[in-house]
Design a protein around this motif. Structure first.
Motif, PDB file in Angstrom:
ATOM      1  N   ILE A   1       0.842  -1.198   0.000  1.00 45.13           N
ATOM      2  CA  ILE A   1       0.000   0.000   0.000  1.00 45.13           C
ATOM      3  C   ILE A   1       0.878   1.249   0.000  1.00 45.13           C
ATOM      4  O   ILE A   1       0.622   2.197  -0.740  1.00 45.13           O
ATOM      5  N   TYR A   2       1.916   1.252   0.818  1.00 41.60           N
ATOM      6  CA  TYR A   2       2.832   2.388   0.876  1.00 41.60           C
ATOM      7  C   TYR A   2       3.477   2.637  -0.487  1.00 41.60           C
ATOM      8  O   TYR A   2       3.578   3.781  -0.928  1.00 41.60           O
ATOM      9  N   ARG A   3       3.880   1.568  -1.165  1.00 42.27           N
ATOM     10  CA  ARG A   3       4.491   1.720  -2.489  1.00 42.27           C
ATOM     11  C   ARG A   3       3.491   2.266  -3.503  1.00 42.27           C
ATOM     12  O   ARG A   3       3.861   3.066  -4.359  1.00 42.27           O
ATOM     13  N   HIS A   4       2.232   1.847  -3.414  1.00 45.99           N
ATOM     14  CA  HIS A   4       1.206   2.383  -4.310  1.00 45.99           C
ATOM     15  C   HIS A   4       0.999   3.876  -4.071  1.00 45.99           C
ATOM     16  O   HIS A   4       0.860   4.647  -5.025  1.00 45.99           O
ATOM     17  N   ILE A   5       0.967   4.286  -2.810  1.00 43.30           N
ATOM     18  CA  ILE A   5       0.768   5.694  -2.488  1.00 43.30           C
ATOM     19  C   ILE A   5       1.952   6.522  -2.982  1.00 43.30           C
ATOM     20  O   ILE A   5       1.776   7.588  -3.576  1.00 43.30           O
ATOM     21  N   ARG A   6       3.168   6.032  -2.756  1.00 42.60           N
ATOM     22  CA  ARG A   6       4.369   6.771  -3.181  1.00 42.60           C
ATOM     23  C   ARG A   6       4.469   6.879  -4.696  1.00 42.60           C
ATOM     24  O   ARG A   6       4.991   7.862  -5.209  1.00 42.60           O
ATOM     25  N   ALA A   7       3.976   5.891  -5.415  1.00 45.84           N
ATOM     26  CA  ALA A   7       4.045   5.903  -6.880  1.00 45.84           C
ATOM     27  C   ALA A   7       2.981   6.820  -7.476  1.00 45.84           C
ATOM     28  O   ALA A   7       3.038   7.127  -8.669  1.00 45.84           O
ATOM     29  N   GLY A   8       2.030   7.237  -6.680  1.00 44.42           N
ATOM     30  CA  GLY A   8       0.990   8.135  -7.158  1.00 44.42           C
ATOM     31  C   GLY A   8      -0.156   7.441  -7.859  1.00 44.42           C
ATOM     32  O   GLY A   8      -1.012   8.092  -8.435  1.00 44.42           O
ATOM     33  N   GLY A   9      -0.195   6.129  -7.818  1.00 47.15           N
ATOM     34  CA  GLY A   9      -1.254   5.403  -8.501  1.00 47.15           C
ATOM     35  C   GLY A   9      -2.273   4.808  -7.563  1.00 47.15           C
ATOM     36  O   GLY A   9      -2.843   3.764  -7.849  1.00 47.15           O
ATOM     37  N   TRP A  10      -2.501   5.463  -6.432  1.00 51.94           N
ATOM     38  CA  TRP A  10      -3.409   4.910  -5.432  1.00 51.94           C
ATOM     39  C   TRP A  10      -4.769   5.571  -5.564  1.00 51.94           C
ATOM     40  O   TRP A  10      -5.144   6.454  -4.798  1.00 51.94           O
ATOM     41  N   LYS A  11      -5.526   5.124  -6.589  1.00 47.02           N
ATOM     42  CA  LYS A  11      -6.851   5.684  -6.848  1.00 47.02           C
ATOM     43  C   LYS A  11      -7.795   4.563  -7.245  1.00 47.02           C
ATOM     44  O   LYS A  11      -7.373   3.523  -7.737  1.00 47.02           O
ATOM     45  N   GLY A  12      -9.056   4.808  -7.062  1.00 42.76           N
ATOM     46  CA  GLY A  12     -10.092   3.924  -7.564  1.00 42.76           C
ATOM     47  C   GLY A  12     -10.007   2.489  -7.106  1.00 42.76           C
ATOM     48  O   GLY A  12      -9.993   2.191  -5.921  1.00 42.76           O
TER      49      GLY A  12
END
Length: 53
Positions: free
Chosen positions: A16-27
Motif C-alpha cells: 500500500i505504501y508503495r502504491h501511495i508513493r508511486a501516485g497510482g493509489w486511486k479507484g
C-alpha cells in the motif's frame, strides 16, 4: 500461524505504501488495498483471540 499472518499483513501494508508513493493509489487499486488490509487484519485478530484466552 499468527506470525505468518502478521508477516503477510506487514507485506500488504508495504505494498500500500508503495502504491501511495508511486501516485497510482486511486479507484479500484485503493479499494482492493483497503479491503485486503481489513480482511488480513481481521484474520490476524481471529487467530490471536484463541491464543489469548
Amino acid at each position: 500461524m499468527a506470525f505468518l499472518m502478521f508477516l503477510l499483513l506487514a507485506a500488504w501494508c508495504v505494498n500500500i505504501y508503495r502504491h501511495i508513493r508511486a501516485g497510482g493509489w486511486k479507484g479500484f487499486i485503493a479499494a482492493v488495498d483497503v479491503v485486503g488490509a481489513l480482511i488480513l487484519a481481521g484474520g490476524f485478530v481471529a487467530l490471536l483471540v484463541p491464543l489469548l484466552r
